[in-house]
Design a protein around this motif. Sequence first.
Motif, PDB file in Angstrom:
ATOM      1  N   UNK A   3       0.809  -1.200  -0.016  1.00 38.31           N
ATOM      2  CA  UNK A   3      -0.094  -0.193  -0.063  1.00 38.31           C
ATOM      3  C   UNK A   3       0.960   1.279  -0.062  1.00 38.31           C
ATOM      4  N   UNK A   4       1.949   1.150   0.488  1.00 36.80           N
ATOM      5  CA  UNK A   4       3.160   2.366   0.126  1.00 36.80           C
ATOM      6  C   UNK A   4       3.172   2.959  -1.279  1.00 36.80           C
ATOM      7  N   UNK A   5       2.844   1.835  -2.306  1.00 33.22           N
ATOM      8  CA  UNK A   5       2.995   2.328  -3.643  1.00 33.22           C
ATOM      9  C   UNK A   5       1.695   3.343  -4.228  1.00 33.22           C
ATOM     10  N   UNK A   6       0.728   3.649  -2.978  1.00 35.49           N
ATOM     11  CA  UNK A   6      -0.297   4.400  -3.478  1.00 35.49           C
ATOM     12  C   UNK A   6       0.238   5.752  -3.745  1.00 35.49           C
ATOM     13  N   UNK A   7       1.425   6.274  -3.112  1.00 35.30           N
ATOM     14  CA  UNK A   7       2.315   7.285  -3.199  1.00 35.30           C
ATOM     15  C   UNK A   7       2.742   7.094  -4.836  1.00 35.30           C
ATOM     16  N   UNK A   8       2.457   8.166  -5.561  1.00 34.21           N
ATOM     17  CA  UNK A   8       2.845   7.849  -6.986  1.00 34.21           C
ATOM     18  C   UNK A   8       4.491   7.961  -7.237  1.00 34.21           C
ATOM     19  N   UNK A   9       5.103   8.634  -6.404  1.00 38.74           N
ATOM     20  CA  UNK A   9       6.482   8.773  -6.466  1.00 38.74           C
ATOM     21  C   UNK A   9       7.397   7.422  -6.026  1.00 38.74           C
ATOM     22  N   UNK A  10       6.497   6.925  -4.814  1.00 38.29           N
ATOM     23  CA  UNK A  10       7.045   5.569  -4.460  1.00 38.29           C
ATOM     24  C   UNK A  10       6.968   4.686  -5.488  1.00 38.29           C
ATOM     25  N   UNK A  11       5.876   4.645  -6.056  1.00 33.62           N
ATOM     26  CA  UNK A  11       5.528   3.585  -7.039  1.00 33.62           C
ATOM     27  C   UNK A  11       6.251   3.652  -8.266  1.00 33.62           C
ATOM     28  N   UNK A  12       6.811   4.958  -8.948  1.00 29.37           N
ATOM     29  CA  UNK A  12       7.367   5.139 -10.051  1.00 29.37           C
ATOM     30  C   UNK A  12       9.069   4.618  -9.571  1.00 29.37           C
ATOM     31  N   UNK A  13       9.613   4.928  -8.389  1.00 32.59           N
ATOM     32  CA  UNK A  13      10.962   4.712  -8.033  1.00 32.59           C
ATOM     33  C   UNK A  13      11.079   3.328  -8.028  1.00 32.59           C
ATOM     34  N   UNK A  14      10.239   2.533  -7.130  1.00 29.62           N
ATOM     35  CA  UNK A  14      10.067   1.043  -6.913  1.00 29.62           C
ATOM     36  C   UNK A  14      10.199   0.292  -8.125  1.00 29.62           C
ATOM     37  N   UNK A  15       9.223   0.828  -9.059  1.00 31.45           N
ATOM     38  CA  UNK A  15       9.038  -0.083 -10.125  1.00 31.45           C
ATOM     39  C   UNK A  15      10.233   0.411 -11.307  1.00 31.45           C
TER      40      UNK A  15
END
Length: 457
Positions: A200-212
Amino acid sequence: MYIDPLGWIIGFSMLAICVTCIAPAVLSLTPLVGSLFFLDLMNVRPIVMTLLTYYRAMWYFSTSSGRYADCPVLTSNAEKCSRVHVASIAAIFHLWSTPHYRHDTFQSDLVLNLRNVAIPGTGVPLSYLTRSFLSTFIFLLVGYPLVSLIAAVASSGLVSADIAKKFHGHLLSPRDWFSLWRLNCCLAAMHYYKTRDVGYKLEDKWAFLTEAKKLKIPVTPWLDLGMIVIKHRNEEGGLGFHRFKNVSQGGEWIIQPALENTGSIAKLLPKDAPLSTFRVLTASTPGFQSTNKEEETKTKNPTIKTLTTVFRAGRSGAATDHTSILFDVDQCTGEVKTGNVNNHWYCLGPKAIFTTPWTQDVKYLKHPDSNLPVTGMIIGEIEEIRTLAENAHRTLAPGVPLVGWDVAVTDKGILLLEGNFSCNFFMGTVDYDWYYNFCDEYMKLLWLKSPPGPDRR
């Protein structure tokens, strides 16, 4: 604790309306309804029984400390859809003040997420009804059954048998766009509260982009600039001046280059359409065992299933494809089916009372702005689109039950824009038997021996 004055004003106003208007009307009609019920005339009996079933199930799920599976009504396999639906409504009360993965509490997320949504034909943002516990309670107790009855009457042509059947459908097993979205949102909130899954941390769009990007999943690129300045070519005196600090440098803004659709997708759209995406909604069964331990979640061998795929064909001149025609897509063959819209749920203000239809039954075969045929076309990239979404779910958030992925076919390749955990089907084709079995299993797990909530954990 902060108390929202507007919320309580709305709540007490609704209470006053119930006491002064609705309650007297119900009492005055009770003898007539009672007579029709016992004489079994005009199909009043099934309507009353549907309402009583709703209240009995709501009472059990709202007040009992028993297991989800022990509900005394809606016990048959055929009633699984209704059991899931009513339990998810009752869960609102238990989740009300619990932490949410996007905001401080579940209630604050309701207020923010529903501020641009209204029951069609009312013009009243649903966020108004969620600004206090009292207003939400009254709406679910009185307003929701009343709206369901009005909708049943309006769509039945006053045929009593149809009214009873449609009232049951609207109240206990709705399949409209909003009800399915609400169910998915409640399921995500319950799952987060019980598991604190790291996905659920990847709801943050920046966290999603960097993790992906770190995991080599293709996502939309961003500009690694410290700050940008944008100003209008003809404004003076500081007007038309905007400054944005990049999130990569500690700011709040993700600064990205604009992308365009390409190939067969671009041919389906008007020239000034926004970047148009595919919403691919995937489900993960490993969420049944997910925990807040990242290493345990990441090492599972998840089974990911695509539930629906919808092409959001952006409208001419729109900024994003949130304004679009929603074309159902066969996830196996790539064939585009008929299109629908849900914009009547977004009409706000007094004008909407007179101009907004209750339902939108228009079917689109062509894009209305370009007159280009869309239905019947084949999306050649469908396998890559589906595979990308399923791999993202398996890699980034295997413990999260449902994720709606926005996938775009662009001039830079097939890319993920973001994942949405409070996701909806956008009116696409769904295997509802599988879906409700899936939700039912999650409810059994998440409810455990007591409903979710801070005082019953």
